[in-house]
Design a protein around this motif. Structure first.
Motif, PDB file in Angstrom:
ATOM      1  N   ASP A  13      60.920 -51.152  35.450  1.00  0.00           N
ATOM      2  CA  ASP A  13      61.501 -50.382  34.353  1.00  0.00           C
ATOM      3  C   ASP A  13      60.411 -50.000  33.355  1.00  0.00           C
ATOM      4  O   ASP A  13      60.471 -48.946  32.734  1.00  0.00           O
ATOM      5  N   ARG A  14      59.411 -50.844  33.209  1.00  0.00           N
ATOM      6  CA  ARG A  14      58.286 -50.559  32.302  1.00  0.00           C
ATOM      7  C   ARG A  14      57.525 -49.315  32.761  1.00  0.00           C
ATOM      8  O   ARG A  14      57.087 -48.520  31.934  1.00  0.00           O
ATOM      9  N   ASP A  15      57.364 -49.142  34.085  1.00  0.00           N
ATOM     10  CA  ASP A  15      56.705 -47.945  34.616  1.00  0.00           C
ATOM     11  C   ASP A  15      57.465 -46.682  34.204  1.00  0.00           C
ATOM     12  O   ASP A  15      56.870 -45.683  33.793  1.00  0.00           O
ATOM     13  N   VAL A  16      58.789 -46.744  34.320  1.00  0.00           N
ATOM     14  CA  VAL A  16      59.627 -45.596  33.966  1.00  0.00           C
ATOM     15  C   VAL A  16      59.508 -45.300  32.475  1.00  0.00           C
ATOM     16  O   VAL A  16      59.326 -44.152  32.064  1.00  0.00           O
ATOM     17  N   GLU A  17      59.592 -46.346  31.657  1.00  0.00           N
ATOM     18  CA  GLU A  17      59.481 -46.175  30.206  1.00  0.00           C
ATOM     19  C   GLU A  17      58.130 -45.568  29.819  1.00  0.00           C
ATOM     20  O   GLU A  17      58.062 -44.702  28.949  1.00  0.00           O
ATOM     21  N   MET A  18      57.068 -46.023  30.476  1.00  0.00           N
ATOM     22  CA  MET A  18      55.731 -45.513  30.178  1.00  0.00           C
ATOM     23  C   MET A  18      55.628 -44.036  30.556  1.00  0.00           C
ATOM     24  O   MET A  18      55.063 -43.238  29.802  1.00  0.00           O
ATOM     25  N   ALA A  19      56.184 -43.648  31.696  1.00  0.00           N
ATOM     26  CA  ALA A  19      56.147 -42.243  32.126  1.00  0.00           C
ATOM     27  C   ALA A  19      56.901 -41.364  31.132  1.00  0.00           C
ATOM     28  O   ALA A  19      56.424 -40.280  30.762  1.00  0.00           O
ATOM     29  N   ILE A  20      58.047 -41.818  30.669  1.00  0.00           N
ATOM     30  CA  ILE A  20      58.833 -41.055  29.698  1.00  0.00           C
ATOM     31  C   ILE A  20      58.067 -40.926  28.382  1.00  0.00           C
ATOM     32  O   ILE A  20      58.000 -39.852  27.785  1.00  0.00           O
ATOM     33  N   GLN A  21      57.464 -42.017  27.937  1.00  0.00           N
ATOM     34  CA  GLN A  21      56.685 -42.001  26.697  1.00  0.00           C
ATOM     35  C   GLN A  21      55.521 -41.019  26.791  1.00  0.00           C
ATOM     36  O   GLN A  21      55.276 -40.235  25.881  1.00  0.00           O
ATOM     37  N   LEU A  22      54.797 -41.068  27.908  1.00  0.00           N
ATOM     38  CA  LEU A  22      53.662 -40.157  28.089  1.00  0.00           C
ATOM     39  C   LEU A  22      54.119 -38.705  28.116  1.00  0.00           C
ATOM     40  O   LEU A  22      53.447 -37.820  27.587  1.00  0.00           O
ATOM     41  N   SER A  23      55.283 -38.454  28.691  1.00  0.00           N
ATOM     42  CA  SER A  23      55.833 -37.101  28.720  1.00  0.00           C
ATOM     43  C   SER A  23      56.141 -36.626  27.300  1.00  0.00           C
ATOM     44  O   SER A  23      55.824 -35.489  26.934  1.00  0.00           O
ATOM     45  N   TYR A  24      56.750 -37.496  26.488  1.00  0.00           N
ATOM     46  CA  TYR A  24      57.041 -37.149  25.088  1.00  0.00           C
ATOM     47  C   TYR A  24      55.757 -36.866  24.301  1.00  0.00           C
ATOM     48  O   TYR A  24      55.760 -36.074  23.369  1.00  0.00           O
ATOM     49  N   GLU A  25      54.681 -37.535  24.700  1.00  0.00           N
ATOM     50  CA  GLU A  25      53.409 -37.341  24.014  1.00  0.00           C
ATOM     51  C   GLU A  25      52.689 -36.077  24.475  1.00  0.00           C
ATOM     52  O   GLU A  25      51.617 -35.756  23.968  1.00  0.00           O
ATOM     53  N   GLY A  26      53.266 -35.374  25.449  1.00  0.00           N
ATOM     54  CA  GLY A  26      52.711 -34.097  25.875  1.00  0.00           C
ATOM     55  C   GLY A  26      51.855 -34.103  27.126  1.00  0.00           C
ATOM     56  O   GLY A  26      51.268 -33.086  27.477  1.00  0.00           O
ATOM     57  N   PHE A  27      51.772 -35.224  27.812  1.00  0.00           N
ATOM     58  CA  PHE A  27      50.996 -35.277  29.048  1.00  0.00           C
ATOM     59  C   PHE A  27      51.742 -34.529  30.154  1.00  0.00           C
ATOM     60  O   PHE A  27      52.967 -34.547  30.219  1.00  0.00           O
ATOM     61  N   SER A  28      50.998 -33.903  31.054  1.00  0.00           N
ATOM     62  CA  SER A  28      51.596 -33.179  32.181  1.00  0.00           C
ATOM     63  C   SER A  28      52.001 -34.168  33.274  1.00  0.00           C
ATOM     64  O   SER A  28      51.580 -35.331  33.262  1.00  0.00           O
ATOM     65  N   LEU A  29      52.806 -33.691  34.236  1.00  0.00           N
ATOM     66  CA  LEU A  29      53.202 -34.538  35.364  1.00  0.00           C
ATOM     67  C   LEU A  29      51.978 -35.047  36.119  1.00  0.00           C
ATOM     68  O   LEU A  29      51.924 -36.217  36.501  1.00  0.00           O
ATOM     69  N   SER A  30      51.012 -34.177  36.325  1.00  0.00           N
ATOM     70  CA  SER A  30      49.799 -34.576  37.053  1.00  0.00           C
ATOM     71  C   SER A  30      49.026 -35.655  36.302  1.00  0.00           C
ATOM     72  O   SER A  30      48.545 -36.619  36.902  1.00  0.00           O
ATOM     73  N   GLU A  31      48.920 -35.507  34.984  1.00  0.00           N
ATOM     74  CA  GLU A  31      48.202 -36.506  34.178  1.00  0.00           C
ATOM     75  C   GLU A  31      48.930 -37.851  34.198  1.00  0.00           C
ATOM     76  O   GLU A  31      48.296 -38.900  34.336  1.00  0.00           O
ATOM     77  N   ILE A  32      50.242 -37.812  34.066  1.00  0.00           N
ATOM     78  CA  ILE A  32      51.036 -39.052  34.095  1.00  0.00           C
ATOM     79  C   ILE A  32      50.884 -39.725  35.458  1.00  0.00           C
ATOM     80  O   ILE A  32      50.689 -40.934  35.555  1.00  0.00           O
ATOM     81  N   SER A  33      50.973 -38.928  36.505  1.00  0.00           N
ATOM     82  CA  SER A  33      50.846 -39.446  37.865  1.00  0.00           C
ATOM     83  C   SER A  33      49.496 -40.135  38.077  1.00  0.00           C
ATOM     84  O   SER A  33      49.436 -41.224  38.652  1.00  0.00           O
ATOM     85  N   ARG A  34      48.437 -39.525  37.618  1.00  0.00           N
ATOM     86  CA  ARG A  34      47.106 -40.123  37.755  1.00  0.00           C
ATOM     87  C   ARG A  34      46.978 -41.401  36.927  1.00  0.00           C
ATOM     88  O   ARG A  34      46.459 -42.410  37.401  1.00  0.00           O
ATOM     89  N   LYS A  35      47.451 -41.354  35.686  1.00  0.00           N
ATOM     90  CA  LYS A  35      47.332 -42.522  34.794  1.00  0.00           C
ATOM     91  C   LYS A  35      48.082 -43.732  35.343  1.00  0.00           C
ATOM     92  O   LYS A  35      47.592 -44.845  35.295  1.00  0.00           O
ATOM     93  N   LEU A  36      49.307 -43.503  35.849  1.00  0.00           N
ATOM     94  CA  LEU A  36      50.149 -44.611  36.300  1.00  0.00           C
ATOM     95  C   LEU A  36      50.010 -44.905  37.787  1.00  0.00           C
ATOM     96  O   LEU A  36      50.579 -45.888  38.273  1.00  0.00           O
ATOM     97  N   GLU A  37      49.273 -44.036  38.515  1.00  0.00           N
ATOM     98  CA  GLU A  37      49.116 -44.180  39.959  1.00  0.00           C
ATOM     99  C   GLU A  37      50.463 -44.216  40.670  1.00  0.00           C
ATOM    100  O   GLU A  37      50.747 -45.079  41.500  1.00  0.00           O
ATOM    101  N   ILE A  38      51.313 -43.253  40.292  1.00  0.00           N
ATOM    102  CA  ILE A  38      52.653 -43.100  40.851  1.00  0.00           C
ATOM    103  C   ILE A  38      52.776 -41.650  41.306  1.00  0.00           C
ATOM    104  O   ILE A  38      52.309 -40.750  40.602  1.00  0.00           O
ATOM    105  N   PRO A  39      53.388 -41.400  42.475  1.00  0.00           N
ATOM    106  CA  PRO A  39      53.512 -40.015  42.952  1.00  0.00           C
ATOM    107  C   PRO A  39      54.154 -39.084  41.923  1.00  0.00           C
ATOM    108  O   PRO A  39      55.091 -39.466  41.210  1.00  0.00           O
ATOM    109  N   LYS A  40      53.631 -37.873  41.857  1.00  0.00           N
ATOM    110  CA  LYS A  40      54.125 -36.866  40.909  1.00  0.00           C
ATOM    111  C   LYS A  40      55.608 -36.573  41.134  1.00  0.00           C
ATOM    112  O   LYS A  40      56.368 -36.396  40.176  1.00  0.00           O
ATOM    113  N   SER A  41      56.041 -36.565  42.391  1.00  0.00           N
ATOM    114  CA  SER A  41      57.453 -36.295  42.700  1.00  0.00           C
ATOM    115  C   SER A  41      58.367 -37.386  42.121  1.00  0.00           C
ATOM    116  O   SER A  41      59.467 -37.104  41.655  1.00  0.00           O
ATOM    117  N   THR A  42      57.901 -38.615  42.119  1.00  0.00           N
ATOM    118  CA  THR A  42      58.673 -39.723  41.551  1.00  0.00           C
ATOM    119  C   THR A  42      58.792 -39.558  40.040  1.00  0.00           C
ATOM    120  O   THR A  42      59.885 -39.718  39.475  1.00  0.00           O
TER     121      THR A  42
END
Length: 87
Positions: free
Chosen positions: A27-56
Motif C-alpha cells: 500500500d505504501r508503494d501505491v501511496e508514494m506513486a499517488i503522491q509523486l503524481s500530485y507533485e507533478g512527476f510523469s508516469l515514466s518518472e514515477i515508474s523509474r523512481k519506484l521501479e514499478i511498471p508504468k502500466s501498473t
C-alpha cells in the motif's frame, strides 16, 4: 507475544490492498506513486523512481486497480515475537 496487523475488506468480503493473496506491491508503494503524481512527476518518472511498471502506475492512478473502498477492517494475527517478556 502475538503480532497483529489490520486487514481491509471490500463490500464482497474479499481482502484488498497489500493483504490480497496476489498483491505484488505494498500500500505504501501505491501511496508514494499517488503522491509523486500530485507533485507533478510523469508516469515514466514515477515508474523509474519506484521501479514499478508504468502500466501498473497508470492503473493505480486511474483507479482501475487498488481503487476499491474499504468496507470493514479485521485484525489478523501473525507470528510470535521471541524473547519478549521472558526473563
Amino acid at each position: 507475544m502475538k503480532l497483529h496487523r489490520w486487514i481491509a475488506f471490500n463490500s464482497a468480503g474479499r481482502r484488498i490492498g497489500q493483504e490480497h493473496p496476489r498483491a505484488k506491491f505494498t500500500d505504501r508503494d501505491v501511496e508514494m506513486a499517488i503522491q509523486l503524481s500530485y507533485e507533478g512527476f510523469s508516469l515514466s518518472e514515477i515508474s523509474r523512481k519506484l521501479e514499478i511498471p508504468k502500466s501498473t502506475i497508470c492503473r493505480w492512478l486511474s483507479g482501475e486497480s487498488r481503487g476499491q473502498a474499504v468496507v470493514r477492517w479485521m485484525r489478523g494475527e501473525y507470528g510470535t515475537q521471541k524473547g519478549a517478556g521472558n526473563a
